[in-house]
Design a protein around this motif. Structure first.
Motif, PDB file in Angstrom:
ATOM      1  N   HIS A 190       0.794  -1.210  -0.205  1.00 45.15           N
ATOM      2  CA  HIS A 190      -0.006  -0.152  -0.059  1.00 45.15           C
ATOM      3  C   HIS A 190       0.798   1.211   0.201  1.00 45.15           C
ATOM      4  O   HIS A 190       0.217   2.393   0.275  1.00 45.15           O
ATOM      5  CB  HIS A 190      -1.001  -0.024   1.204  1.00 45.15           C
ATOM      6  N   ASP A 191       2.167   1.065  -0.065  1.00 47.14           N
ATOM      7  CA  ASP A 191       2.971   2.442  -0.064  1.00 47.14           C
ATOM      8  C   ASP A 191       4.087   2.278  -0.947  1.00 47.14           C
ATOM      9  O   ASP A 191       5.303   2.730  -0.380  1.00 47.14           O
ATOM     10  CB  ASP A 191       3.423   2.862   1.508  1.00 47.14           C
ATOM     11  N   GLU A 192       4.135   1.487  -1.896  1.00 48.84           N
ATOM     12  CA  GLU A 192       5.307   1.521  -2.777  1.00 48.84           C
ATOM     13  C   GLU A 192       5.856   2.791  -3.425  1.00 48.84           C
ATOM     14  O   GLU A 192       6.952   3.011  -3.484  1.00 48.84           O
ATOM     15  CB  GLU A 192       4.842   0.614  -4.071  1.00 48.84           C
ATOM     16  N   ASP A 198       6.080   0.325   4.615  1.00 47.24           N
ATOM     17  CA  ASP A 198       4.931  -0.221   5.446  1.00 47.24           C
ATOM     18  C   ASP A 198       4.263  -1.376   5.025  1.00 47.24           C
ATOM     19  O   ASP A 198       3.623  -2.368   5.724  1.00 47.24           O
ATOM     20  CB  ASP A 198       4.099   0.793   5.703  1.00 47.24           C
ATOM     21  N   GLY A 199       4.078  -1.446   3.694  1.00 48.53           N
ATOM     22  CA  GLY A 199       3.342  -2.473   3.108  1.00 48.53           C
ATOM     23  C   GLY A 199       4.089  -3.643   2.581  1.00 48.53           C
ATOM     24  O   GLY A 199       4.059  -4.685   3.231  1.00 48.53           O
ATOM     25  N   ALA A 200       4.971  -3.531   1.526  1.00 48.71           N
ATOM     26  CA  ALA A 200       5.673  -4.893   0.879  1.00 48.71           C
ATOM     27  C   ALA A 200       6.456  -5.384   2.056  1.00 48.71           C
ATOM     28  O   ALA A 200       6.562  -6.447   2.080  1.00 48.71           O
ATOM     29  CB  ALA A 200       6.272  -4.502  -0.447  1.00 48.71           C
ATOM     30  N   ARG A 201       7.381  -4.488   2.690  1.00 42.68           N
ATOM     31  CA  ARG A 201       8.248  -5.151   3.482  1.00 42.68           C
ATOM     32  C   ARG A 201       7.371  -6.025   4.841  1.00 42.68           C
ATOM     33  O   ARG A 201       7.777  -7.026   5.017  1.00 42.68           O
ATOM     34  CB  ARG A 201       8.977  -4.045   4.348  1.00 42.68           C
ATOM     35  N   ALA A 202       6.191  -5.435   5.117  1.00 46.36           N
ATOM     36  CA  ALA A 202       5.283  -6.369   6.029  1.00 46.36           C
ATOM     37  C   ALA A 202       4.915  -7.693   5.527  1.00 46.36           C
ATOM     38  O   ALA A 202       4.955  -8.612   6.197  1.00 46.36           O
ATOM     39  CB  ALA A 202       4.153  -5.502   6.578  1.00 46.36           C
ATOM     40  N   ILE A 203       4.365  -7.536   4.277  1.00 42.29           N
ATOM     41  CA  ILE A 203       3.895  -8.653   3.380  1.00 42.29           C
ATOM     42  C   ILE A 203       5.104  -9.849   3.272  1.00 42.29           C
ATOM     43  O   ILE A 203       4.956 -10.944   3.843  1.00 42.29           O
ATOM     44  CB  ILE A 203       3.546  -8.387   1.882  1.00 42.29           C
ATOM     45  N   SER A 204       6.492  -9.258   3.366  1.00 43.84           N
ATOM     46  CA  SER A 204       7.450 -10.235   3.261  1.00 43.84           C
ATOM     47  C   SER A 204       7.785 -10.949   4.588  1.00 43.84           C
ATOM     48  O   SER A 204       8.101 -11.998   4.697  1.00 43.84           O
ATOM     49  CB  SER A 204       8.978  -9.270   2.619  1.00 43.84           C
ATOM     50  N   GLN A 205       7.821  -9.895   5.574  1.00 44.03           N
ATOM     51  CA  GLN A 205       7.784 -10.415   6.944  1.00 44.03           C
ATOM     52  C   GLN A 205       6.595 -11.413   7.237  1.00 44.03           C
ATOM     53  O   GLN A 205       7.000 -12.495   7.899  1.00 44.03           O
ATOM     54  CB  GLN A 205       7.659  -9.355   8.063  1.00 44.03           C
ATOM     55  N   GLU A 206       5.618 -11.464   6.719  1.00 40.80           N
ATOM     56  CA  GLU A 206       4.567 -12.361   7.095  1.00 40.80           C
ATOM     57  C   GLU A 206       4.940 -13.594   6.503  1.00 40.80           C
ATOM     58  O   GLU A 206       4.817 -14.803   6.872  1.00 40.80           O
ATOM     59  CB  GLU A 206       3.481 -11.615   6.457  1.00 40.80           C
ATOM     60  N   LEU A 207       5.304 -13.598   5.093  1.00 39.19           N
ATOM     61  CA  LEU A 207       5.540 -14.734   4.506  1.00 39.19           C
ATOM     62  C   LEU A 207       6.846 -15.526   5.244  1.00 39.19           C
ATOM     63  O   LEU A 207       6.894 -16.716   5.311  1.00 39.19           O
ATOM     64  CB  LEU A 207       6.130 -14.397   2.963  1.00 39.19           C
ATOM     65  N   SER A 396      18.873   5.673   0.461  1.00 37.54           N
ATOM     66  CA  SER A 396      19.723   4.834  -0.591  1.00 37.54           C
ATOM     67  C   SER A 396      19.221   3.520  -0.639  1.00 37.54           C
ATOM     68  O   SER A 396      18.554   2.944   0.059  1.00 37.54           O
ATOM     69  CB  SER A 396      21.038   5.166  -0.323  1.00 37.54           C
ATOM     70  N   MET A 397      19.719   3.053  -1.832  1.00 43.18           N
ATOM     71  CA  MET A 397      19.334   1.396  -2.006  1.00 43.18           C
ATOM     72  C   MET A 397      20.535   1.072  -3.041  1.00 43.18           C
ATOM     73  O   MET A 397      20.581   1.606  -4.319  1.00 43.18           O
ATOM     74  CB  MET A 397      18.082   1.238  -2.724  1.00 43.18           C
ATOM     75  N   GLY A 435      13.258   2.561 -12.920  1.00 40.36           N
ATOM     76  CA  GLY A 435      12.573   3.230 -11.651  1.00 40.36           C
ATOM     77  C   GLY A 435      12.990   2.039 -10.454  1.00 40.36           C
ATOM     78  O   GLY A 435      13.255   1.096 -10.806  1.00 40.36           O
ATOM     79  N   ASN A 436      12.095   2.458  -9.210  1.00 42.32           N
ATOM     80  CA  ASN A 436      12.202   1.455  -8.359  1.00 42.32           C
ATOM     81  C   ASN A 436      10.874   0.576  -8.056  1.00 42.32           C
ATOM     82  O   ASN A 436       9.928   1.371  -8.281  1.00 42.32           O
ATOM     83  CB  ASN A 436      12.963   1.956  -7.154  1.00 42.32           C
ATOM     84  N   THR A 437      10.947  -0.384  -7.386  1.00 43.82           N
ATOM     85  CA  THR A 437       9.669  -1.276  -7.287  1.00 43.82           C
ATOM     86  C   THR A 437       9.698  -1.675  -5.794  1.00 43.82           C
ATOM     87  O   THR A 437      10.856  -1.544  -5.294  1.00 43.82           O
ATOM     88  CB  THR A 437       9.768  -2.543  -8.164  1.00 43.82           C
ATOM     89  N   ASP A 438       8.820  -2.283  -5.318  1.00 42.75           N
ATOM     90  CA  ASP A 438       8.754  -3.196  -4.052  1.00 42.75           C
ATOM     91  C   ASP A 438       9.718  -4.239  -4.078  1.00 42.75           C
ATOM     92  O   ASP A 438       9.720  -4.951  -3.065  1.00 42.75           O
ATOM     93  CB  ASP A 438       7.249  -3.389  -3.830  1.00 42.75           C
ATOM     94  N   THR A 439      10.231  -4.787  -5.104  1.00 37.85           N
ATOM     95  CA  THR A 439      11.031  -6.119  -5.234  1.00 37.85           C
ATOM     96  C   THR A 439      11.886  -6.328  -4.223  1.00 37.85           C
ATOM     97  O   THR A 439      12.335  -7.193  -3.800  1.00 37.85           O
ATOM     98  CB  THR A 439      11.473  -6.361  -6.765  1.00 37.85           C
ATOM     99  N   LYS A 440      12.525  -5.033  -3.861  1.00 37.48           N
ATOM    100  CA  LYS A 440      13.731  -4.986  -2.864  1.00 37.48           C
ATOM    101  C   LYS A 440      13.458  -5.881  -1.521  1.00 37.48           C
ATOM    102  O   LYS A 440      14.256  -6.254  -0.979  1.00 37.48           O
ATOM    103  CB  LYS A 440      14.229  -3.613  -2.582  1.00 37.48           C
ATOM    104  N   HIS A 441      11.991  -5.674  -1.407  1.00 34.45           N
ATOM    105  CA  HIS A 441      11.666  -6.395   0.000  1.00 34.45           C
ATOM    106  C   HIS A 441      11.466  -7.955  -0.103  1.00 34.45           C
ATOM    107  O   HIS A 441      11.089  -8.582   0.849  1.00 34.45           O
ATOM    108  CB  HIS A 441      10.422  -5.891   0.316  1.00 34.45           C
ATOM    109  N   TYR A 442      11.564  -8.508  -1.317  1.00 33.11           N
ATOM    110  CA  TYR A 442      11.280 -10.005  -1.466  1.00 33.11           C
ATOM    111  C   TYR A 442      12.506 -10.473  -1.991  1.00 33.11           C
ATOM    112  O   TYR A 442      12.738 -11.912  -2.239  1.00 33.11           O
ATOM    113  CB  TYR A 442      10.305 -10.094  -2.553  1.00 33.11           C
ATOM    114  N   LYS A 443      13.709 -10.019  -1.932  1.00 32.68           N
ATOM    115  CA  LYS A 443      14.987 -10.378  -2.621  1.00 32.68           C
ATOM    116  C   LYS A 443      15.301 -11.871  -1.676  1.00 32.68           C
ATOM    117  O   LYS A 443      16.055 -12.557  -2.289  1.00 32.68           O
ATOM    118  CB  LYS A 443      16.196  -9.638  -2.887  1.00 32.68           C
ATOM    119  N   ASP A 444      14.946 -11.921  -0.606  1.00 29.65           N
ATOM    120  CA  ASP A 444      15.426 -13.214   0.046  1.00 29.65           C
ATOM    121  C   ASP A 444      14.633 -14.456  -0.260  1.00 29.65           C
ATOM    122  O   ASP A 444      15.183 -15.560  -0.049  1.00 29.65           O
ATOM    123  CB  ASP A 444      15.452 -13.006   1.416  1.00 29.65           C
TER     124      ASP A 444
END
Ligand SMILES: CCCCCCCC/C=C\CCCCCCCC(=O)N[C@@H](CC(N)=O)C(=O)O
Length: 569
Positions: A190-192, A198-207, A396-397, A435-444
């Motif tokens: 919800h905040d890409e 807040d969003g994708a990172r939390a989804i990743s943590q849930e998984l 930064s990223m 550009g950047n995406t939410d994918t950074k939160h799922y790289k593991d």
């Protein structure tokens, strides 16, 4: 060395170079599976009905704007959530689908497949959009009005067509009784637009907390179906982002001295900062062409280009500087060859007759994968060369490494084939997401991360991203839905289909068939590329006789003369 020897040496070197250039030019041809085109007449084609169009427009009318980290339109996100819930009743009531609301607004769908030995995959998109300056638009940004077959709205291509396209495809499949073999997840952050913390990172943590270790591949928003963006190629080019640029936002700060404007100092804080910013803009970073995913992109696309361009693009080791110059001329191509620099904010001064006590500017770099954050910082410091300008890192990223895009890379080939089913005249190639995406939160979860938006673009359309008059055609939205339909259907297979040499013969016929005269029992499939591969003597005898009959039967003029055995003649 005599003159003659020198000439011979030079001729030998030139000939060797020519051989290398020609060999590379004619051998760099990428994999092309035979794909079955998706046609509007197909029984499983999802047509853009009024109902589908209306619910897309409704989703676009909800202004789920993200302003900055932690600051987003919370009510609108909830409204969009209930709109999705109402619009897709089958998805939200299916026993195969579990929905979890994460961090209040993000959505994680788990779709259970029957074969738990298959690694699940992940589709992602985002619910939020960036703000829009309504006065500058042709049509209001949150009305989703249609003009000349285009739906105009903030989020039309970034990225509500992804949210709605994925759910339309799933709604259709489930309503037709689809029961997947392979489980998959759908994650809507919800905040890409403000980095997804807040969003994708939390989804990743849930998984992660559920014990998920790995996904087969991840598909998020990204590059697009580009028309006329790549010099020399007329047909559409669908770029699949295998890498992603990093970013570095720097804050430049100058402390000044407040005072009366009637007695100015030689330089004010604003003046000092303006000079620094001007130096930054006048000194772009060098081209990194050939050191990132753009190399693979150009080598993939070379065979689609006219001969001269094909020779050049296949041999970047030799012609790199010419291509760099050429690509530097336009913003979209410039973006793929170097770290780019945008001065995005500048603040200073409080009143027209008061000398500014300080001034601040922000520089947003998008970093080419071949460069480090430190290198860019050092470069800026050297270019500014003024100790009065304090430089600090705001955010930064590092760039994301290239995901595999080879002939047997399941995720890449599934996406590439699905694209070609919809955009049948397009060629696909790996590219770099600028550009950047939410994918950074799922790289593991996987190294197979791909970024592709099912959006058709023409030159100039790139300005609609975060700009004015963002829009998508009705036809393109229909294509987006069907693209996701094919992704879900194709990814449900265990292995890549068409993983044979047949693709090299695709130009000769559409009648390509794949059959092995092999008798198999349950469990035998593990012998393929596994251990104890075997064939029975009887089966081998059958195989010989099978080929005997293929040859004799195919020797007929038409099907009517087919017979079983020669003694029946
Ligand atoms: C020769 C090939 C040229 C390539 C041309 C690309 C044409 C444009 C295609 C896609 C553009 C993608 C750029 C849009 C990014 C959308 C995602 C986004 O806005 N992300 C935010 C997220 C963030 N705040 O980190 C961003 O600022 O990047």
């Amino acid at each position: 060395m005599s003159c003659k020897q020198l000439c011979i040496t030079l001729v030998a070197i030139c000939s060797a170079l020519l051989v290398i250039v020609l060999v590379r030019t004619f051998t760099l041809v990428p994999r092309k599976d035979v794909v079955i085109a998706c046609k509007t007449a197909d029984s499983d084609f999802i047509k853009l009905t009024d109902q589908i169009l209306k619910r897309f427009q409704k989703a676009l009318q909800i202004d789920t704007i993200s302003f900055k980290r932690g600051e987003y339109n919370r009510d609108q996100l909830l409204l969009l959530g209930s709109h999705l819930q109402k619009s897709f009743p089958v998805v939200h009531s299916s026993p195969l689908v579990k929905l979890d609301i994460i961090a209040n607004y993000s959505r994680l769908y788990t779709i259970s497949g029957s074969n738990t030995s298959l690694t699940p995959y992940l589709l992602t998109a985002h619910l939020d959009v960036v703000p829009a300056i309504a006065e500058e638009w042709e049509l209001p940004p949150f009305d989703a009005q249609i003009k000349d077959e285009f739906i105009y709205a903030r989020g039309a291509i970034d990225f509500k067509q992804g949210i709605m396209g994925i759910l339309e495809a799933l709604e259709y499949l489930l309503s037709k009784g689809f029961k997947p073999n392979r489980s998959f997840y759908i994650g809507f952050g919800h905040d890409e637009e403000v980095t997804g913390v807040d969003g994708a990172r939390a989804i990743s943590q849930e998984l992660q907390s559920r014990g998920l270790k790995q996904v087969e591949f991840l598909l998020d928003e990204g590059l697009a179906v580009l028309n006329g963006f790549i010099p020399g190629i007329k047909k559409p080019v669908a770029l699949i982002g295998i890498g992603e640029k990093g970013f570095l936002t720097l804050k430049l700060y100058v402390k000044g001295e407040a005072g009366h404007s009637s007695m100015p100092l030689k330089e004010t804080a604003i003046g000092i900062l303006a000079k620094a910013v001007s130096k930054i803009e006048d000194n772009p970073l060098p081209s990194m062409l050939g050191y990132g995913p753009e190399k693979e992109m150009l080598e993939h696309l070379a065979h689609e280009m006219p001969l001269a361009a094909r020779i050049v693009m296949s041999n970047l080791w030799l012609f790199g500087p010419i291509v760099s110059w050429f690509f530097s001329q336009k913003p979209p191509t410039n973006a793929i060859i170097r770290t780019v620099t945008s001065v995005t904010m500048f603040n200073g001064g409080v009143k027209t007759n008061v000398l500014p006590s300080d001034a601040t500017a922000y520089i947003n770099h998008r970093i080419h994968p071949a460069q480090s954050l430190q290198e860019i910082m050092d470069y800026d410091r050297a270019v500014i060369n003024d100790d009065r300008v304090q430089i600090s890192v705001e955010d930064s990223m590092v760039a994301a490494a290239g995901s595999p895009s080879g002939e047997n890379d399941f995720g890449y080939q599934i996406i590439s084939n699905s694209i070609r089913q919809i955009w049948t005249n397009a060629t696909t190639a790996p590219g770099m997401m600028i550009g950047n995406t939410d994918t950074k939160h799922y790289k593991d979860f996987t190294k197979n991360i791909y970024r592709f938006s099912p959006t058709v673009m023409f030159p100039g359309d790139e300005k609609r991203f975060h700009g004015v008059n963002e829009r998508i055609s009705k036809n393109n939205y229909e294509q987006a839905i069907n693209f996701y339909y094919h992704i879900i259907v194709n990814a449900d297979k265990r292995l890549l289909m068409g993983n044979t040499d047949t693709r090299h013969y695709a130009m000769f016929t559409k009648n390509i068939y794949r059959f092995c005269p092999t008798v198999m029992f349950l469990g035998d499939e593990k012998r393929f590329h596994g251990i104890n591969e075997r064939i029975s003597k009887k089966n081998y005898e059958q195989a010989i006789n099978f080929y005997y009959h293929v040859i004799t039967n195919a020797d007929q003029r038409s099907l009517i003369n087919i017979h079983q055995h020669s003694d029946e003649l």
